[in-house]
Design a protein around this motif. Structure first.
Motif, PDB file in Angstrom:
ATOM      1  N   ILE A   1       3.849  11.911   8.170  1.00 21.99           N
ATOM      2  CA  ILE A   1       3.282  11.722   6.961  1.00 21.99           C
ATOM      3  C   ILE A   1       1.707  10.906   7.160  1.00 21.99           C
ATOM      4  O   ILE A   1       1.772   9.835   7.830  1.00 21.99           O
ATOM      5  CB  ILE A   1       3.707  10.811   5.830  1.00 21.99           C
ATOM      6  CG1 ILE A   1       4.986  12.073   5.393  1.00 21.99           C
ATOM      7  CG2 ILE A   1       2.394  10.555   4.977  1.00 21.99           C
ATOM      8  CD1 ILE A   1       6.282  11.512   4.404  1.00 21.99           C
ATOM      9  N   THR A   2       0.924  10.819   6.672  1.00 15.78           N
ATOM     10  CA  THR A   2      -0.479  10.494   6.527  1.00 15.78           C
ATOM     11  C   THR A   2      -1.171   9.892   5.577  1.00 15.78           C
ATOM     12  O   THR A   2      -0.658  11.451   4.448  1.00 15.78           O
ATOM     13  CB  THR A   2      -2.217  11.118   7.824  1.00 15.78           C
ATOM     14  OG1 THR A   2      -1.500  11.042   9.315  1.00 15.78           O
ATOM     15  CG2 THR A   2      -3.212  10.121   7.237  1.00 15.78           C
ATOM     16  N   LEU A   3      -0.803   9.241   5.163  1.00 19.06           N
ATOM     17  CA  LEU A   3      -1.492   8.363   3.540  1.00 19.06           C
ATOM     18  C   LEU A   3      -3.035   8.825   3.414  1.00 19.06           C
ATOM     19  O   LEU A   3      -2.938   7.126   3.965  1.00 19.06           O
ATOM     20  CB  LEU A   3      -0.397   7.348   3.076  1.00 19.06           C
ATOM     21  CG  LEU A   3      -0.672   6.603   2.075  1.00 19.06           C
ATOM     22  CD1 LEU A   3      -0.678   8.448   0.623  1.00 19.06           C
ATOM     23  CD2 LEU A   3       0.322   5.519   1.506  1.00 19.06           C
ATOM     24  N   PHE A   4      -4.085   9.148   2.705  1.00 11.33           N
ATOM     25  CA  PHE A   4      -4.943   8.546   1.972  1.00 11.33           C
ATOM     26  C   PHE A   4      -4.689   7.656   1.002  1.00 11.33           C
ATOM     27  O   PHE A   4      -3.930   8.533  -0.077  1.00 11.33           O
ATOM     28  CB  PHE A   4      -6.089   9.337   2.191  1.00 11.33           C
ATOM     29  CG  PHE A   4      -5.957  10.389   3.466  1.00 11.33           C
ATOM     30  CD1 PHE A   4      -6.854  10.626   4.347  1.00 11.33           C
ATOM     31  CD2 PHE A   4      -5.457  11.298   3.734  1.00 11.33           C
ATOM     32  CE1 PHE A   4      -7.207  11.181   4.989  1.00 11.33           C
ATOM     33  CE2 PHE A   4      -5.361  12.059   5.036  1.00 11.33           C
ATOM     34  CZ  PHE A   4      -6.479  11.693   6.129  1.00 11.33           C
ATOM     35  N   THR A   5      -5.454   6.867   1.535  1.00 11.09           N
ATOM     36  CA  THR A   5      -5.594   5.841  -0.335  1.00 11.09           C
ATOM     37  C   THR A   5      -7.120   4.886  -0.566  1.00 11.09           C
ATOM     38  O   THR A   5      -7.758   4.665   1.248  1.00 11.09           O
ATOM     39  CB  THR A   5      -4.277   5.029  -0.674  1.00 11.09           C
ATOM     40  OG1 THR A   5      -4.732   4.481  -2.080  1.00 11.09           O
ATOM     41  CG2 THR A   5      -4.211   3.488   0.572  1.00 11.09           C
ATOM     42  N   ASN A   6      -7.179   4.809  -1.310  1.00 12.87           N
ATOM     43  CA  ASN A   6      -8.282   3.801  -0.966  1.00 12.87           C
ATOM     44  C   ASN A   6      -8.039   2.452  -1.561  1.00 12.87           C
ATOM     45  O   ASN A   6      -8.972   1.818  -1.728  1.00 12.87           O
ATOM     46  CB  ASN A   6      -9.409   4.050  -3.043  1.00 12.87           C
ATOM     47  CG  ASN A   6      -8.709   3.580  -4.075  1.00 12.87           C
ATOM     48  OD1 ASN A   6      -8.472   3.038  -4.008  1.00 12.87           O
ATOM     49  ND2 ASN A   6      -9.212   4.814  -5.318  1.00 12.87           N
ATOM     50  N   ALA A   7      -6.789   2.438  -1.518  1.00 14.02           N
ATOM     51  CA  ALA A   7      -6.321   0.736  -1.819  1.00 14.02           C
ATOM     52  C   ALA A   7      -5.968   0.330  -3.461  1.00 14.02           C
ATOM     53  O   ALA A   7      -5.448  -1.010  -3.419  1.00 14.02           O
ATOM     54  CB  ALA A   7      -6.770  -0.665  -0.218  1.00 14.02           C
ATOM     55  N   TYR A   8      -6.700   0.674  -3.865  1.00 16.82           N
ATOM     56  CA  TYR A   8      -7.123  -0.268  -5.239  1.00 16.82           C
ATOM     57  C   TYR A   8      -5.707  -0.238  -6.005  1.00 16.82           C
ATOM     58  O   TYR A   8      -5.580  -1.062  -6.409  1.00 16.82           O
ATOM     59  CB  TYR A   8      -8.414   1.107  -6.165  1.00 16.82           C
ATOM     60  CG  TYR A   8      -8.751   0.189  -7.507  1.00 16.82           C
ATOM     61  CD1 TYR A   8      -9.924   0.050  -7.337  1.00 16.82           C
ATOM     62  CD2 TYR A   8      -7.537   0.179  -8.379  1.00 16.82           C
ATOM     63  CE1 TYR A   8     -10.258  -0.992  -8.939  1.00 16.82           C
ATOM     64  CE2 TYR A   8      -8.180   0.096  -9.936  1.00 16.82           C
ATOM     65  CZ  TYR A   8      -8.779  -1.138 -10.024  1.00 16.82           C
ATOM     66  OH  TYR A   8      -9.706  -1.249 -10.670  1.00 16.82           O
ATOM     67  N   SER A   9      -4.941   1.264  -5.870  1.00 16.63           N
ATOM     68  CA  SER A   9      -3.886   0.744  -6.311  1.00 16.63           C
ATOM     69  C   SER A   9      -2.804   0.941  -5.885  1.00 16.63           C
ATOM     70  O   SER A   9      -1.870   0.595  -6.420  1.00 16.63           O
ATOM     71  CB  SER A   9      -3.338   2.497  -7.193  1.00 16.63           C
ATOM     72  OG  SER A   9      -4.937   2.757  -7.750  1.00 16.63           O
ATOM     73  N   MET A  10      -2.675  -0.340  -4.228  1.00  7.07           N
ATOM     74  CA  MET A  10      -2.268  -0.748  -3.836  1.00  7.07           C
ATOM     75  C   MET A  10      -1.347  -1.423  -4.198  1.00  7.07           C
ATOM     76  O   MET A  10      -1.760  -2.196  -4.890  1.00  7.07           O
ATOM     77  CB  MET A  10      -2.563  -0.811  -2.419  1.00  7.07           C
ATOM     78  CG  MET A  10      -1.045  -1.702  -1.730  1.00  7.07           C
ATOM     79  SD  MET A  10       0.253  -0.170  -1.213  1.00  7.07           S
ATOM     80  CE  MET A  10      -0.792   1.197   0.309  1.00  7.07           C
TER      81      MET A  10
END
Length: 346
Positions: free
Chosen positions: A103-112
């Protein structure tokens, strides 16, 4: 037993799957929801509350993952929007891990959150990829178009780092942040990461071409890369956008938040909902379409002397012009600059 890198292992899988006309990768957009509304984002036109009700529920996502797994797909890209916006993200993620997906996960980190970061530290993905477009709050929030977002994103990045997750930080170079690129580069490299700039900007999925106004000039592309044409890295971005659909169409499958599969992230017609149709049937129909379209996609450019320098992508052309074979003047100009640059080097 001889050890090989993931990259080498992945390449072997892709070669074998390609020969058999079967996908080795799946890009799954779990949601179009996102806390940000980045100026250049090509999916933000669908980031509206009314679309949430149309999304697949948890069980439907799992059912689709079962089907994708049965096809032999090894690498799963979880993206969006921001997949962390889904309340059931961890349930979906853990199910995908249990199925054996890389799995590669794409996120903007805002909701981490601490909960998500802690879980990922125990069940890590191959990589977490985020895009950081500024290192000052004013510029970041101008691009994200969301007040107070910079602090949230930086806190999310800190959680990712504290969890020891494998992280890749990218930077989308546009007219608004090109003056701050050196600062962004220093910020990223100071934390021990490689700087990954790219400048590919496309029209939105609803054919809104306003993001194209954010493109930096072809001359700037050369300047930003300090002698190495940034378009080299853009090639990989554009291939991801188009899913290598015209040359390696069997290698990657694409899914949207509603269960539709299509052969290119930019060209979403025809599509088939794999909750309703056999996934093998859908793949066969899409591949037949790819072959037919490939025969005509470059006819208008066939005699162009700049062919070897061209970054033409039928998907980008489709979003911007409405057809797959209309040259995009920006990339024609970029090809000229690349040729001139090579001649100077030689």
């Amino acid at each position: 037993m001889k050890e090989i890198s993931y990259e080498a292992f992945g390449m072997k899988i892709r070669r074998k799957r390609r020969l058999r006309q079967k996908p080795s990768e799946c890009v799954f957009e779990l949601t179009y929801r996102c806390n940000l509304h980045c100026m250049y984002c090509y999916t933000d036109c669908y980031n509206i509350p009314s679309n949430e009700a149309k999304e697949l529920n948890t069980q439907q996502v799992k059912s689709i993952l079962d089907k994708v797994s049965e096809m032999g797909v090894a690498h799963l890209y979880l993206t969006g929007g921001d997949p962390l916006m889904r309340p059931d993200f961890l349930e979906i993620y853990s199910y995908a891990k249990a199925k054996g997906f890389i799995i590669t996960l794409f996120t903007n980190a805002y909701s981490m959150t601490e909960k998500i970061a802690d879980y990922l530290s125990r069940q890590p993905p191959l990589r977490v990829e985020i895009t950081l477009n500024a290192v000052t709050d004013m510029l970041y929030e101008k691009i994200s178009q969301v007040r107070m977002s910079f602090g949230k994103v930086m806190a999310g990045i800190d959680l990712i780092l504290e969890a020891g997750l494998p992280l890749k930080i990218k930077t989308h170079v546009i007219r608004n942040n090109i003056h701050e690129i050196s600062s962004i580069k220093k910020f990223i490299e100071k934390r021990g990461f490689e700087f990954h700039p790219y400048s590919c900007v496309t029209a939105r999925l609803n054919n809104d071409t306003s993001p194209c106004d954010l493109r930096i000039t072809p001359d700037d592309i050369v300047q930003v890369s300090r002698g190495k044409i940034i378009a080299d890295s853009d090639e990989s971005v554009m291939k991801r956008i188009s899913g290598l659909c015209y040359q390696e169409g069997s290698d990657c499958m694409h899914l949207d938040p509603y269960g539709n599969t299509f052969f290119c992230s930019a060209i979403r017609k025809p599509s088939f909902n794999i909750l309703d149709v056999n996934i093998q049937y859908a793949r066969s129909r899409l591949l037949n379409t790819i072959r037919k379209m490939f025969l005509t996609s470059r006819l208008k450019c066939k005699s162009c002397a700049l062919g070897e320098f061209c970054s033409f992508c039928p998907g980008v052309a489709y979003l911007e012009t409405g057809t797959i074979d209309t040259p995009v003047s920006y990339y024609c100009e970029l090809a000229k600059i690349k040729k001139q640059y090579q001649e100077k080097v030689v």
